[in-house]
Design a protein around this motif. Structure first.
Motif, PDB file in Angstrom:
ATOM      1  N   ILE A 101      -9.124   1.887   6.961  1.00  0.00           N
ATOM      2  CA  ILE A 101      -8.219   1.986   6.314  1.00  0.00           C
ATOM      3  C   ILE A 101      -8.388   3.353   6.404  1.00  0.00           C
ATOM      4  O   ILE A 101      -9.597   4.065   5.701  1.00  0.00           O
ATOM      5  CB  ILE A 101      -7.915   1.583   5.892  1.00  0.00           C
ATOM      6  N   ASP A 102      -7.898   4.420   5.612  1.00  0.00           N
ATOM      7  CA  ASP A 102      -8.213   5.244   5.102  1.00  0.00           C
ATOM      8  C   ASP A 102      -8.350   5.783   3.853  1.00  0.00           C
ATOM      9  O   ASP A 102      -6.751   6.314   3.331  1.00  0.00           O
ATOM     10  CB  ASP A 102      -6.831   6.769   5.956  1.00  0.00           C
ATOM     11  N   GLY A 103      -8.811   5.611   2.985  1.00  0.00           N
ATOM     12  CA  GLY A 103      -9.266   5.721   1.431  1.00  0.00           C
ATOM     13  C   GLY A 103      -9.028   7.215   1.284  1.00  0.00           C
ATOM     14  O   GLY A 103      -8.533   7.116  -0.072  1.00  0.00           O
ATOM     15  N   LYS A 104      -9.764   7.959   1.870  1.00  0.00           N
ATOM     16  CA  LYS A 104      -9.235   9.408   1.323  1.00  0.00           C
ATOM     17  C   LYS A 104      -7.858   9.434   1.280  1.00  0.00           C
ATOM     18  O   LYS A 104      -7.707  10.675   0.302  1.00  0.00           O
ATOM     19  CB  LYS A 104     -10.051  10.530   2.413  1.00  0.00           C
ATOM     20  N   ALA A 105      -6.403   9.652   2.375  1.00  0.00           N
ATOM     21  CA  ALA A 105      -6.029   9.646   2.666  1.00  0.00           C
ATOM     22  C   ALA A 105      -5.280   9.351   1.115  1.00  0.00           C
ATOM     23  O   ALA A 105      -4.270   9.372   0.136  1.00  0.00           O
ATOM     24  CB  ALA A 105      -5.079   9.466   3.474  1.00  0.00           C
ATOM     25  N   ALA A 106      -5.071   7.520   1.437  1.00  0.00           N
ATOM     26  CA  ALA A 106      -4.587   6.367  -0.158  1.00  0.00           C
ATOM     27  C   ALA A 106      -4.989   7.742  -1.243  1.00  0.00           C
ATOM     28  O   ALA A 106      -4.059   7.596  -2.762  1.00  0.00           O
ATOM     29  CB  ALA A 106      -5.107   5.679   0.069  1.00  0.00           C
ATOM     30  N   ALA A 107      -6.270   7.774  -1.789  1.00  0.00           N
ATOM     31  CA  ALA A 107      -6.897   8.355  -2.537  1.00  0.00           C
ATOM     32  C   ALA A 107      -6.372   9.624  -3.275  1.00  0.00           C
ATOM     33  O   ALA A 107      -5.457  10.126  -4.312  1.00  0.00           O
ATOM     34  CB  ALA A 107      -8.282   8.316  -3.123  1.00  0.00           C
ATOM     35  N   ALA A 108      -5.730  10.355  -2.196  1.00  0.00           N
ATOM     36  CA  ALA A 108      -5.527  11.774  -2.156  1.00  0.00           C
ATOM     37  C   ALA A 108      -3.458  11.791  -2.857  1.00  0.00           C
ATOM     38  O   ALA A 108      -2.924  12.695  -4.112  1.00  0.00           O
ATOM     39  CB  ALA A 108      -4.887  12.278  -1.445  1.00  0.00           C
ATOM     40  N   ILE A 109      -3.132  10.142  -2.293  1.00  0.00           N
ATOM     41  CA  ILE A 109      -1.509  10.101  -3.062  1.00  0.00           C
ATOM     42  C   ILE A 109      -1.703   9.814  -4.402  1.00  0.00           C
ATOM     43  O   ILE A 109      -0.644   9.740  -5.064  1.00  0.00           O
ATOM     44  CB  ILE A 109      -0.834   8.713  -2.211  1.00  0.00           C
ATOM     45  N   LEU A 110      -2.519   8.512  -4.690  1.00  0.00           N
ATOM     46  CA  LEU A 110      -2.878   8.197  -6.170  1.00  0.00           C
ATOM     47  C   LEU A 110      -2.773   9.523  -7.225  1.00  0.00           C
ATOM     48  O   LEU A 110      -2.376   9.368  -7.858  1.00  0.00           O
ATOM     49  CB  LEU A 110      -3.784   7.285  -5.581  1.00  0.00           C
ATOM     50  N   ARG A 111      -3.521  10.810  -6.434  1.00  0.00           N
ATOM     51  CA  ARG A 111      -4.305  10.764  -8.022  1.00  0.00           C
ATOM     52  C   ARG A 111      -3.011  11.976  -7.920  1.00  0.00           C
ATOM     53  O   ARG A 111      -2.133  13.154  -8.860  1.00  0.00           O
ATOM     54  CB  ARG A 111      -5.027  12.369  -6.884  1.00  0.00           C
ATOM     55  N   ALA A 112      -2.289  12.419  -6.512  1.00  0.00           N
ATOM     56  CA  ALA A 112      -0.637  12.815  -7.021  1.00  0.00           C
ATOM     57  C   ALA A 112       0.103  12.319  -8.117  1.00  0.00           C
ATOM     58  O   ALA A 112       0.665  12.959  -8.697  1.00  0.00           O
ATOM     59  CB  ALA A 112      -0.125  13.053  -5.706  1.00  0.00           C
ATOM     60  N   ARG A 113       0.369  11.157  -7.546  1.00  0.00           N
ATOM     61  CA  ARG A 113       1.224   9.961  -8.744  1.00  0.00           C
ATOM     62  C   ARG A 113       0.710  10.274 -10.163  1.00  0.00           C
ATOM     63  O   ARG A 113       1.603  10.074 -11.103  1.00  0.00           O
ATOM     64  CB  ARG A 113       0.889   8.687  -8.400  1.00  0.00           C
ATOM     65  N   ILE A 114      -1.186  10.504 -10.105  1.00  0.00           N
ATOM     66  CA  ILE A 114      -1.718  10.653 -11.538  1.00  0.00           C
ATOM     67  C   ILE A 114      -0.815  11.965 -11.958  1.00  0.00           C
ATOM     68  O   ILE A 114      -1.018  11.929 -13.409  1.00  0.00           O
ATOM     69  CB  ILE A 114      -3.288  10.081 -11.896  1.00  0.00           C
ATOM     70  N   ALA A 115      -0.454  13.049 -11.589  1.00  0.00           N
ATOM     71  CA  ALA A 115      -1.288  14.087 -11.674  1.00  0.00           C
ATOM     72  C   ALA A 115       0.500  14.368 -12.492  1.00  0.00           C
ATOM     73  O   ALA A 115       0.762  15.328 -13.357  1.00  0.00           O
ATOM     74  CB  ALA A 115      -1.481  15.276 -10.806  1.00  0.00           C
ATOM     75  N   GLU A 116       0.945  13.951 -12.039  1.00  0.00           N
ATOM     76  CA  GLU A 116       2.805  13.327 -12.133  1.00  0.00           C
ATOM     77  C   GLU A 116       2.742  12.735 -13.396  1.00  0.00           C
ATOM     78  O   GLU A 116       3.874  13.328 -14.591  1.00  0.00           O
ATOM     79  CB  GLU A 116       3.706  12.663 -11.371  1.00  0.00           C
TER      80      GLU A 116
END
Ligand code: NAD
Length: 297
Positions: free
Chosen positions: A6-21
């Motif tokens: 389970i790639d937490g780094k990739a999941a976190a990057a996607i979540l951060r992009a949604r937060i920035a939006e």
């Protein structure tokens, strides 16, 4: 190895992009820039690293970061006075007091002083109570991150057997509450649990939040289970050179990965999700405080 990693780094990057939006949408539509205040007392090196990383990621997500670094000898009254000022500051949506605090300060008293509407760590008894009651509130970041990783893998967790090892207020208890809310059948195991390996072997979802390197081995894991390793343990690593150390989890990764269906690595699993969830909580707090709907992140 058979388990999916389970790639937490990739999941976190996607979540951060949604937060920035979401942050950019709040700024564009309503002129609101969510702000996070982080308070660090003393010079604990690990805390300094965490605080720096939180501030950097806050700014990268298009939010405002307010850093307050106080001397190790700061008194309880001085820290409470700062919390009062941050509670009253309209530019501040989230307040995080980095733990651990020096011995002269009662951490419980400080955490209870934070306005529950700005309690982005979710440690205030009001938010803990809301979570226990299944009411909306701010949820502690680490268990929230674990839940998001689980749901990304398996959107419907209803009916699954979940075992959480660890009963801390920061990870174990809120994790169990979140899994209960997802209609899992939840067991909280801890240092006094009898036949811990046997209890863990029942789990479709096994969450380890203990602080004991390599505690969970293959024999504890039900074949095909999802294993979430929250532990962060620094151990000596002579193979990397004299005096070198490395970070490992509570799960003996190589042996457990041979049996599990999916597993989080350490580092690169739960850790990156924790800070991303702090940013998510800051955007959530900025909305809920103003009576706006909670953004879907
Ligand atoms: P804690 O010390 O407050 O709680 C540990 C829990 O483990 C206790 O409830 C205790 O009963 C239980 N325990 C201790 N020894 C045990 C044993 N031998 N068998 C079964 N249970 C045992 O710790 P915490 O704050 O909940 O943190 C747990 C771990 O998670 C630590 O390694 C910590 O560094 C890590 N952590 C990681 C993140 C992250 O972002 N990844 C965040 C918070 C904590």
């Amino acid at each position: 190895m058979s388990a999916a990693i389970i790639d937490g780094k990739a999941a976190a990057a996607i979540l951060r992009a949604r937060i920035a939006e979401a942050a950019s949408d709040l700024r564009g539509r309503l002129g609101i820039t969510p702000g996070l205040a982080v308070v660090l007392v003393g010079d604990n090196p690990a805390s300094q690293v965490y605080v720096r990383s939180k501030a950097k990621q806050t700014v990268e997500a298009g939010m405002r970061s307010f850093e307050h670094k106080l001397a190790a000898e700061t008194t309880q009254e001085e820290l409470l006075a700062l919390v009062d000022r941050l509670n009253a500051d309209e530019a501040v949506d989230g307040i995080l007091v980095q733990l651990p605090l020096p011995a002269q300060i009662d951490a419980g008293l400080v955490l209870e002083r934070i306005d529950p509407a700005k309690d982005v760590d979710g440690f205030h008894p009001i938010n803990a109570g809301r979570l226990a009651a299944g009411a909306p509130g701010l949820v502690p970041c680490t268990p929230l991150g674990c839940l998001l990783l689980l749901k990304q893998l398996r959107p419907d967790l209803a009916g699954l057997e979940a075992v959480v090892i660890g009963r801390s207020n920061i990870v174990g208890k809120p994790m169990a509450a979140l899994l209960t809310a997802e209609s899992c059948t939840v067991t909280i195991a801890h240092s006094r649990t009898r036949d811990l390996p046997g209890v863990c072997r029942r789990a479709d979802i096994l969450v380890a939040a203990v602080g004991r390197p390599g505690l969970v081995t293959a024999e504890w894991v039900k074949p095909g289970a999802i294993v979430i390793d929250v532990g962060i343990n620094r151990v000596s690593a002579p193979e990397l050179g004299e005096g070198k150390t490395r970070i490992v989890g509570d799960v003996d990764f190589d042996s457990a990965a041979a049996v599990a269906g999916a597993i989080t690595p350490v580092p690169g699993g739960v850790g990156p999700m924790t800070i991303a969830c702090l940013l998510a909580n800051t955007v959530t707090a900025a909305c809920l405080r103003r009576g706006l709907p909670k953004p879907a992140l």
